[in-house]
Design an enzyme around this catalytic site. Structure first.
Site, PDB file in Angstrom:
ATOM      1  N   CYS A 151       0.757  -1.100  -0.078  1.00 15.81           N
ATOM      2  CA  CYS A 151       0.033   0.125   0.006  1.00 15.81           C
ATOM      3  C   CYS A 151       0.741   1.162  -0.081  1.00 15.81           C
ATOM      4  O   CYS A 151       0.540   2.397  -0.169  1.00 15.81           O
ATOM      5  CB  CYS A 151      -0.754   0.087   1.082  1.00 15.81           C
ATOM      6  SG  CYS A 151      -1.867  -1.287   1.366  1.00 15.81           S
TER       7      CYS A 151
ATOM      8  N   CYS B 281      -2.566   9.116   6.754  1.00 18.02           N
ATOM      9  CA  CYS B 281      -1.427   9.030   7.219  1.00 18.02           C
ATOM     10  C   CYS B 281      -1.418   9.319   8.632  1.00 18.02           C
ATOM     11  O   CYS B 281      -0.575   8.707   9.486  1.00 18.02           O
ATOM     12  CB  CYS B 281      -0.279  10.011   6.550  1.00 18.02           C
ATOM     13  SG  CYS B 281      -0.773  10.406   4.576  1.00 18.02           S
TER      14      CYS B 281
HETATM   15  S1  FES Z   1       0.985   7.224   3.931  1.00 20.87           S
HETATM   16 FE1  FES Z   1      -0.386   6.950   2.238  1.00 20.87          FE
HETATM   17  S2  FES Z   1      -0.142   8.897   1.325  1.00 20.87           S
HETATM   18 FE2  FES Z   1       0.801   9.177   3.250  1.00 20.87          FE
END
Ligand code: FES
Ligand SMILES: Cc1ncc(COP(=O)(O)O)c(C=O)c1O
Lengths: 144, 412
Positions: free
Chosen positions: A37, A106
């Site tokens: 991801c 995040c």
């Molecule tokens: S961890 Fe996915 S955009 Fe920041």
């Protein structure tokens, strides 16, 4: 994307990078996210005999906002009790760093990381009360 | 001579994104200037000297573009850019020949404007075959041959990929198309002026060209349309019948002149520039490899334009790396999926692992890149990759010998 100065400061001068001994009884480790991801956070807390978090460390694979969020969280949890640390909300992180909307997750990840570290610490303490185990035989906690 | 140095302010980062766009060559700007000012005539005005002067200029430029690809000037149609050229080529032939043929062959790594055009045609009832590519980014010719049928109207395969710079086997594809009676269209936005192209030797029937990828102006491009054997198109923009009826509208004389001049410079300097860029690219790659373990080049390194590198810096997320290398302007094929920004579909099509795709940067070198800039870029990349690896939990685990694939990650 224009980032806030606070965010850039945490990205450029991240606080508390590093690792604690994941096998130590007074250390809780949270490992969340997934490489596929594009984000993985490892966050560790060390709890003193007085019940206060005396140290916190992180390592993050992820975007600048993810790095800044985890850095910020390590600063915030130090000196708090585990219960207090557990109340940290991703919205507080996002607000403090002025994260743009696409970067909110995040901060969610950082909240998840601290929760996972606390859960690991609690699991270790509970186990210790039941039956003291030899240190060194516990797997990386959140890696299920 | 260094036009970018001439135009760039000192506080601007080093430009390493030549596949996104190129700065205009100062010689191009110079050629254009009169047509913005006192030579302002309409190239379609037949009744006075202003018009004749403009017409002469656009026709000279047309010949310059034609020469670069081995075409006849009558086969060049001005458009607003490669996006329009791709639309006109694919929709135009599909529409014209739809009673006889209703099938299109393309590849999964095409530019979005080709893929989106094909999707649109699918909705109109055409069938489209999207060919996969091999690990090195190139199409498998046997797969292509098998996909082309007597119902195939056009095969559209890009000459050079914009993300990984790989060069498709154009002559071989052209041969297959000719044998099977399908038209061959190639989106050559990233190839023209960088590698030798010859529409006849390669059996290319339609070719898309963009001005701003070859140090010319933005907002102009061209479509090559073969006359023998003749390729027919349904026009998309109707009007005064300019450009042989394929594309109506008053020609933007300064832009046409700029495209022509840009093409002319490319033709004259291609060989020398290719050699110079290959050296710079090798210097960059060697410099990085000398200091950084576990970096991987995506796409074939031999069948590739000289000015492109696409590198995965394992264990370091691309976006965070770009944030660090502030003195460099590059682009990233990565984006965190959790923000519903997908990592590059091109890298995925090559079968690059998703975790590696998240660590990729596209580095584009070009006419104004200097050795000193390359060295600065290497230093900056090495410094930040090293720093970010120190803070990467994945790097730490890899150093401890933990196989990242053995861990059950909580995907979200
Ligand atoms: S961890 Fe996915 S955009 Fe920041
Ligand atoms: C391969 C390719 N095709 C088409 C385009 C679009 O070109 P233009 O900007 O001239 O419309 C680009 C540029 O982004 C490209 O790289």
């Amino acid at each position: 994307m224009a980032y806030s100065t606070k965010l850039i400061d945490h990205y450029e001068n991240p606080r508390n990078i590093g690792s604690l001994d994941k096998n130590a009884e007074d250390v809780g480790t949270g490992l969340v996210g997934a490489p596929a991801c594009g984000d993985v956070m490892k966050l560790q807390i060390k709890v003193g005999p007085d019940g206060l978090i005396e140290d916190a460390k992180f390592k993050t694979f992820g975007c600048g906002s993810a790095i800044a969020s985890s850095s910020l969280v390590t600063e915030w949890v130090k000196g708090k009790t585990v219960d207090e640390a557990e109340t940290i909300k991703n919205t507080d992180i996002a607000k403090h760093l002025a994260l743009p909307p696409v970067k909110i997750h995040c901060s969610v990840l950082a909240e998840d990381a601290i929760k996972a570290a606390i859960a690991d610490y609690r699991a270790k303490s509970a186990k210790k009360e039941e039956e003291p185990v030899a240190p060194g035989d516990q797997a990386v906690a959140a890696a299920k | 001579m260094n036009a970018l140095a001439q135009f760039r302010r000192n506080d601007q980062p080093i430009y390493l994104d030549y596949q996104a766009t190129t700065p205009m060559d100062s010689r191009v700007l110079e050629a254009m200037m009169p047509y913005f000012t006192y030579k302002f005539g309409n190239a379609h005005s037949r009744s006075h000297a202003y018009g004749w002067e403009a017409e002469e200029a656009v026709e000279k430029a047309r010949a310059q573009v034609a020469k670069l690809i081995g075409a006849d000037e009558k086969e060049i149609i001005y458009t607003s850019g490669a996006t329009e050229s791709n639309n006109l080529a694919i929709k135009g032939v599909a529409e014209f020949y739809k009673d006889r043929r209703n099938h299109i062959v393309t590849t999964v790594t095409e530019h979005k404007c080709v893929l989106d055009t094909c999707r649109h045609l699918e909705q109109q009832g055409f069938s489209v075959t999207y060919l996969p590519v091999q690990k090195n980014g190139l199409v498998d010719l046997e797969q292509l041959r098998a996909a082309v049928t007597d119902k195939t109207v056009v095969v559209s395969v890009m000459a050079v990929n914009n993300e990984i710079g790989v060069i498709q086997p154009l002559a071989e594809i052209g041969k297959i198309c000719r044998e099977k009676g399908a038209f061959f269209h190639t989106d050559a936005a990233q190839a023209v002026g960088k590698i030798p192209l010859d529409v006849n030797a390669m059996n290319i029937d339609l070719m898309s060209i963009s001005g701003h990828k070859i140090y010319g102006p933005k907002g102009i491009g061209a479509l090559y349309v073969r006359r023998k054997p003749r390729v027919r198109l349904v026009a998309m923009i109707n009007g005064g019948g300019q450009e042989r009826g394929f594309r109506s509208g008053t020609l933007p004389t300064p832009l046409c002149v700029g495209l022509g001049e840009a093409a002319d410079i490319c033709l004259k300097e291609m060989d020398a520039e290719a050699k110079r860029l290959t050296k710079l690219r090798d210097r960059m790659l060697k410099g990085l490899q000398a200091k950084l373990p576990e970096i991987y080049v995506n796409g074939d390194l031999d069948q590739r334009i000289p000015g492109n590198l696409n590198i995965s810096f394992a264990y370091v997320e691309g976006e965070s790396l770009m944030m660090g290398i502030k003195g460099l302007s590059v682009s990233s094929g990565s984006a965190c999926t959790s923000a519903s920004l997908e990592p590059s579909y091109v890298l995925r099509a090559l079968g690059v692992d998703e975790e590696l795709a998240h660590t990729s940067l596209r580095i584009g070198l070009g006419r104004f890149t200097t050795e000193q800039e390359v060295d600065t870029a290497v230093d900056e990349l090495v410094r930040h990759v090293t720093k970010l690896r120190e803070m990467s939990p994945l790097w730490e685990m890899a150093q401890e010998g933990i196989d990242l694939k053995s861990i059950e990650w909580a995907a979200h």
